[in-house]
Write a protein that holds these residues in place. Sequence first.
Motif, PDB file in Angstrom:
ATOM      1  N   LEU A  14      34.671  34.428  33.870  1.00 26.75           N
ATOM      2  CA  LEU A  14      34.289  33.383  32.443  1.00 26.75           C
ATOM      3  C   LEU A  14      32.662  34.330  32.856  1.00 26.75           C
ATOM      4  O   LEU A  14      31.874  34.790  31.179  1.00 26.75           O
ATOM      5  N   ALA A  17      32.920  37.129  30.685  1.00 24.32           N
ATOM      6  CA  ALA A  17      33.150  37.063  29.004  1.00 24.32           C
ATOM      7  C   ALA A  17      31.668  37.079  28.390  1.00 24.32           C
ATOM      8  O   ALA A  17      31.562  36.261  27.442  1.00 24.32           O
ATOM      9  N   HIS A 126      36.861  31.254  26.990  1.00 25.02           N
ATOM     10  CA  HIS A 126      38.315  32.656  26.558  1.00 25.02           C
ATOM     11  C   HIS A 126      37.492  32.834  25.499  1.00 25.02           C
ATOM     12  O   HIS A 126      37.793  33.917  25.335  1.00 25.02           O
TER      13      HIS A 126
END
Length: 151
Positions: A14, A17, A126
């Motif tokens: 995460l 991302a 995501h």
Amino acid sequence: MMQTSDSYNQKNSLFNAMNRFIGAVNNMDQTVMVPSLLRDVPLDEDLKAVENGAAGASNGAAYFHQDGDMYGSYVLLKSIRNDIEWGILQGDERFKEKAGRTEMSRVEVEEDDLEKQFHFHLNGLHAVLAKLTHKANTLTNRYKEEIGCGN
């Protein structure tokens, strides 16, 4: 072999991302020198969807179409980046009503469901971050096309 697996998992974290999204928005922000030029300019995906007669249906363009023009997308992406970097203020009116409805729907959450909920929301986050990153990159490239700059 373990190192390959670790690097794959780290690449899909995460944190990474969010960094990819923030990097794409920062690049967009540095590239777009005159944001007002983005007003009333549709993204390529919007044009393709309209030409095909299926607004928002081609190539995942539904999340582009909601903003109306490139300027709306630009402002939205910068706002989301700021929310990620600085957090959302507790008194933020945009989220008060939604939070109230969500709280009412979570009256009793069992401990067993927390892990499932976490993974559900993590997967969703995501997916949203990947779409937003793509959106920022697309906007940057379209801006370059509009002003006549090559890649």
